[in-house]
Scaffold this motif. Structure first.
Motif, PDB file in Angstrom:
ATOM      1  N   ALA A  34       0.027   7.182  -8.800  1.00  0.00           N
ATOM      2  CA  ALA A  34       1.227   7.653  -8.096  1.00  0.00           C
ATOM      3  C   ALA A  34       2.465   7.316  -8.904  1.00  0.00           C
ATOM      4  O   ALA A  34       3.277   6.464  -8.536  1.00  0.00           O
ATOM      5  CB  ALA A  34       1.297   7.033  -6.708  1.00  0.00           C
ATOM      6  N   ARG A  73      -2.461  11.496 -15.773  1.00  0.00           N
ATOM      7  CA  ARG A  73      -2.230  10.969 -14.431  1.00  0.00           C
ATOM      8  C   ARG A  73      -0.730  10.956 -14.142  1.00  0.00           C
ATOM      9  O   ARG A  73       0.087  10.797 -15.026  1.00  0.00           O
ATOM     10  CB  ARG A  73      -2.796   9.560 -14.297  1.00  0.00           C
ATOM     11  CG  ARG A  73      -4.264   9.456 -14.682  1.00  0.00           C
ATOM     12  CD  ARG A  73      -4.850   8.143 -14.234  1.00  0.00           C
ATOM     13  NE  ARG A  73      -4.985   8.094 -12.777  1.00  0.00           N
ATOM     14  CZ  ARG A  73      -5.309   6.983 -12.125  1.00  0.00           C
ATOM     15  NH1 ARG A  73      -5.466   5.847 -12.770  1.00  0.00           N
ATOM     16  NH2 ARG A  73      -5.443   7.003 -10.815  1.00  0.00           N
ATOM     17  N   ARG A 125       0.852  -1.171   0.000  1.00  0.00           N
ATOM     18  CA  ARG A 125       0.000   0.000   0.000  1.00  0.00           C
ATOM     19  C   ARG A 125       0.892   1.225   0.000  1.00  0.00           C
ATOM     20  O   ARG A 125       2.034   1.182   0.428  1.00  0.00           O
ATOM     21  CB  ARG A 125      -0.902  -0.003   1.237  1.00  0.00           C
ATOM     22  CG  ARG A 125      -1.830  -1.208   1.300  1.00  0.00           C
ATOM     23  CD  ARG A 125      -2.856  -1.044   2.380  1.00  0.00           C
ATOM     24  NE  ARG A 125      -3.740  -2.204   2.449  1.00  0.00           N
ATOM     25  CZ  ARG A 125      -4.910  -2.207   3.050  1.00  0.00           C
ATOM     26  NH1 ARG A 125      -5.347  -1.109   3.627  1.00  0.00           N
ATOM     27  NH2 ARG A 125      -5.653  -3.293   3.074  1.00  0.00           N
ATOM     28  N   THR A 150      -3.613   4.082  -8.459  1.00  0.00           N
ATOM     29  CA  THR A 150      -3.511   5.327  -7.700  1.00  0.00           C
ATOM     30  C   THR A 150      -3.031   6.517  -8.532  1.00  0.00           C
ATOM     31  O   THR A 150      -3.218   7.666  -8.120  1.00  0.00           O
ATOM     32  CB  THR A 150      -2.527   5.145  -6.528  1.00  0.00           C
ATOM     33  OG1 THR A 150      -1.228   4.857  -7.071  1.00  0.00           O
ATOM     34  CG2 THR A 150      -2.973   4.005  -5.621  1.00  0.00           C
ATOM     35  N   SER A 170       1.274   1.591 -11.266  1.00  0.00           N
ATOM     36  CA  SER A 170       0.687   2.794 -10.672  1.00  0.00           C
ATOM     37  C   SER A 170      -0.756   3.027 -11.106  1.00  0.00           C
ATOM     38  O   SER A 170      -1.339   4.068 -10.781  1.00  0.00           O
ATOM     39  CB  SER A 170       1.532   4.021 -11.062  1.00  0.00           C
ATOM     40  OG  SER A 170       1.539   4.198 -12.471  1.00  0.00           O
TER      41      SER A 170
END
Length: 277
Positions: free
Chosen positions: A235, A250, A206, A233, A230
């Motif tokens: 991220a 993103r 996580r 998320t 990724s």
């Protein structure tokens, strides 16, 4: 908020780190950039005289047709990678990852072993490693270290000087355990084990932040893996001087060289803090 500040926010909130690295990661260490024929020929002028491109040289057929030509290229690269010192960005990434509660891993298409030289403990090498060998004739699935081999190369002709590396089982010619172009003889066992371990680790993490460095679109192996890792998320921090764009808006795009971007993000930082940014 700038892209660098957005990247800093992602880094500050990370619980685990996945580094996805392409060829651009090693350029700041002084490794040659093979992008395009002219980039390759600047690094290896003898191939310009022969009219051979990187794609034409980096193929397994030469190990059958002209082993001294094949090992001239890979033997020279092996020597180059052995003496190359990883740039400061490697140390910063490793130091950051060591502080995170969820740990860190590396996924790379690079075959140069730079992450191992920088003491990263877990590296998944999607295209194999020049520091490992296999039998050209695949007499077995064995893969072994190249540490005992030093291949002299005539740099005027880029041809290796015999004796060439041999398979310890059948005595035939050995080759690097690297996935080359048009390569149906590569033994993927070592890389597959690394990738299986990485996949299992990634699925349990996580707060995972993906930092993709120097991965282009010509061979999109690293980009695809970084986007997959990724996807849930967004991220993703993409560091690339030529192709920094992130699809669908993103993630974060940094049009910087690897060492410069990593120094800006990580120098003096610690988890939960923006550090110098």
């Amino acid at each position: 908020m700038s892209e660098l500040e957005r990247a800093a926010d992602l880094i500050a909130g990370a619980e685990a780190l996945l580094v996805c690295a392409g060829a651009g990661m090693g350029v700041d260490s002084g490794l040659p950039d093979f992008r395009g024929d002219h980039g390759f020929w600047r690094a290896y002028p003898p191939y310009a005289r022969l009219g051979l491109s990187f794609v034409e040289v980096a193929t397994p057929r030469h190990f059958d047709d002209d082993p001294e030509l094949a090992w001239g290229f890979y033997g020279h690269r092996l020597r180059l990678y052995r003496k190359t010192v990883p740039h400061e960005g490697f140390r910063l990434l490793r130091a950051w990852g060591e502080r995170l509660s969820g740990g860190f891993r590396v996924f790379t298409s690079n075959v140069d072993g730079q992450f191992q030289r920088a003491e990263f403990p877990q590296v998944a090498e999607a295209h194999g490693s020049i520091h490992h060998l296999q039998c050209v004739d695949r007499c077995s699935d064995a893969i072994w270290s190249a540490d005992d081999h030093d291949i002299p190369v005539d740099e005027d002709t880029m041809r290796a000087v015999p004796p060439l590396p041999a398979c310890p089982r059948c005595g035939g010619l050995a080759r690097p355990n690297i996935l080359m172009f048009d390569d149906w003889g590569w033994l993927p066992g070592r890389s597959r084990l690394q990738l299986d371990e990485l996949t299992a680790w990634r699925r349990r993490r996580r707060g995972l932040v993906v930092v993709e460095v120097g991965a282009g679109t010509a061979v999109p192996t690293v980009r695809r893996y970084a986007e997959l890792a990724s996807a849930a998320t967004g991220a993703l921090i993409r560091i690339n001087t030529r192709e920094p764009e992130v699809r669908h808006g993103r993630g974060v795009s940094l049009s910087l060289a690897a060492s410069e971007a990593l120094s800006a993000l990580l120098s003096g930082s610690s988890p939960g803090s923006h550090g110098n940014v």
